[in-house]
Design an enzyme around this catalytic site. Structure first.
Site, PDB file in Angstrom:
ATOM      1  N   LEU A 101       6.026   5.330   6.215  1.00 44.63           N
ATOM      2  CA  LEU A 101       7.084   4.326   6.348  1.00 44.63           C
ATOM      3  C   LEU A 101       7.564   3.828   4.979  1.00 44.63           C
ATOM      4  O   LEU A 101       8.676   3.340   4.865  1.00 44.63           O
ATOM      5  CB  LEU A 101       6.582   3.147   7.193  1.00 44.63           C
ATOM      6  CG  LEU A 101       6.228   3.486   8.657  1.00 44.63           C
ATOM      7  CD1 LEU A 101       5.579   2.291   9.338  1.00 44.63           C
ATOM      8  CD2 LEU A 101       7.457   3.940   9.426  1.00 44.63           C
ATOM      9  N   HIS A 142      -4.864   9.088   4.679  1.00 42.86           N
ATOM     10  CA  HIS A 142      -3.546   8.641   4.205  1.00 42.86           C
ATOM     11  C   HIS A 142      -3.537   7.114   4.010  1.00 42.86           C
ATOM     12  O   HIS A 142      -3.091   6.615   2.969  1.00 42.86           O
ATOM     13  CB  HIS A 142      -2.494   9.086   5.239  1.00 42.86           C
ATOM     14  CG  HIS A 142      -1.093   8.632   4.966  1.00 42.86           C
ATOM     15  ND1 HIS A 142      -0.045   9.512   4.781  1.00 42.86           N
ATOM     16  CD2 HIS A 142      -0.552   7.392   4.861  1.00 42.86           C
ATOM     17  CE1 HIS A 142       1.069   8.823   4.565  1.00 42.86           C
ATOM     18  NE2 HIS A 142       0.783   7.534   4.610  1.00 42.86           N
ATOM     19  N   HIS A 146      -3.492   4.454   0.510  1.00 40.48           N
ATOM     20  CA  HIS A 146      -2.592   3.331   0.211  1.00 40.48           C
ATOM     21  C   HIS A 146      -3.359   2.178  -0.443  1.00 40.48           C
ATOM     22  O   HIS A 146      -2.825   1.480  -1.306  1.00 40.48           O
ATOM     23  CB  HIS A 146      -1.958   2.792   1.504  1.00 40.48           C
ATOM     24  CG  HIS A 146      -0.717   3.508   1.941  1.00 40.48           C
ATOM     25  ND1 HIS A 146       0.419   3.577   1.173  1.00 40.48           N
ATOM     26  CD2 HIS A 146      -0.419   4.179   3.081  1.00 40.48           C
ATOM     27  CE1 HIS A 146       1.365   4.254   1.824  1.00 40.48           C
ATOM     28  NE2 HIS A 146       0.873   4.641   2.992  1.00 40.48           N
TER      29      HIS A 146
HETATM   30 NI    NI Z   1       1.865   5.734   4.495  1.00 43.44          NI
END
Ligand code: NI
Length: 178
Positions: A101, A142, A146
């Site tokens: 996103l 993933h 972040h």
């Molecule tokens: Ni992501």
């Protein structure tokens, strides 16, 4: 609950390392619930706190199917992990086409560990341990990236990174100009 604004590359917060959560309290639970709502509203399978500007080690995910074969909505299955740590990784690798996103309109293949075990705390502060494979394993890796300021595009070849990052910077500059 409230829908949160998602930061996109090149926002500098996305490159920062998030801090461990010291206490799972009501304020944190509100953040978790807002993150879950935002993830569903944006049609994502996962969201990490730094993506909404909160530099804390919190992730939410739901990799379960959203609809049955006839297009009817299935029950939601959200998962929140506070201070997630990958404690084991399979040697076997898996390649998945990832999106994010915070990296709008770009998907690409990334190689990850096919299986991993994640430990952390749940929404009520309870200790949890999850064995993940396939999409869930990819999603954990993933989202935890972040928390260390790493985007999936940082795992692409240098050439691809330059191409994608240039495009995203241009897009951000255009949006700012409007
Ligand atoms: Ni992501």
């Amino acid at each position: 609950m409230a829908r949160l604004e998602i930061l996109t590359y090149p926002n500098p917060r996305l490159a920062e390392k998030s801090l461990p959560v010291e206490a799972v309290d009501d304020a944190l639970r509100r953040t978790i619930d807002d993150m879950i709502e935002t993830m569903y509203e944006e049609d994502g399978v996962g969201l990490a706190a730094p993506q909404v500007g909160i530099l804390k080690r919190v992730i939410v995910l739901d990799c379960s199917p959203r609809e049955d074969e006839d297009g009817n909505p299935l029950p939601k299955n959200p998962l929140a992990v506070v201070n997630p740590v990958i404690v084991t990784r399979s040697e076997e690798k898996i390649v998945w086409e990832e999106g994010c996103l915070s990296v709008p309109d770009y998907n690409d293949e990334v190689e990850r560990n096919a299986r991993c075990t994640v430990e952390g705390l749940g929404r009520d502060g309870e200790k949890i341990s999850i064995e993940a494979e396939g999409l869930l394993s990819v999603c954990f890796q993933h989202e935890i990236d972040h928390l260390d300021g790493v985007l999936f595009v940082d795992r692409l070849s240098r050439l691809k990174q330059q191409m994608v990052k240039k495009r995203l910077k241009k897009r951000a500059a255009e949006e700012e100009a409007v």
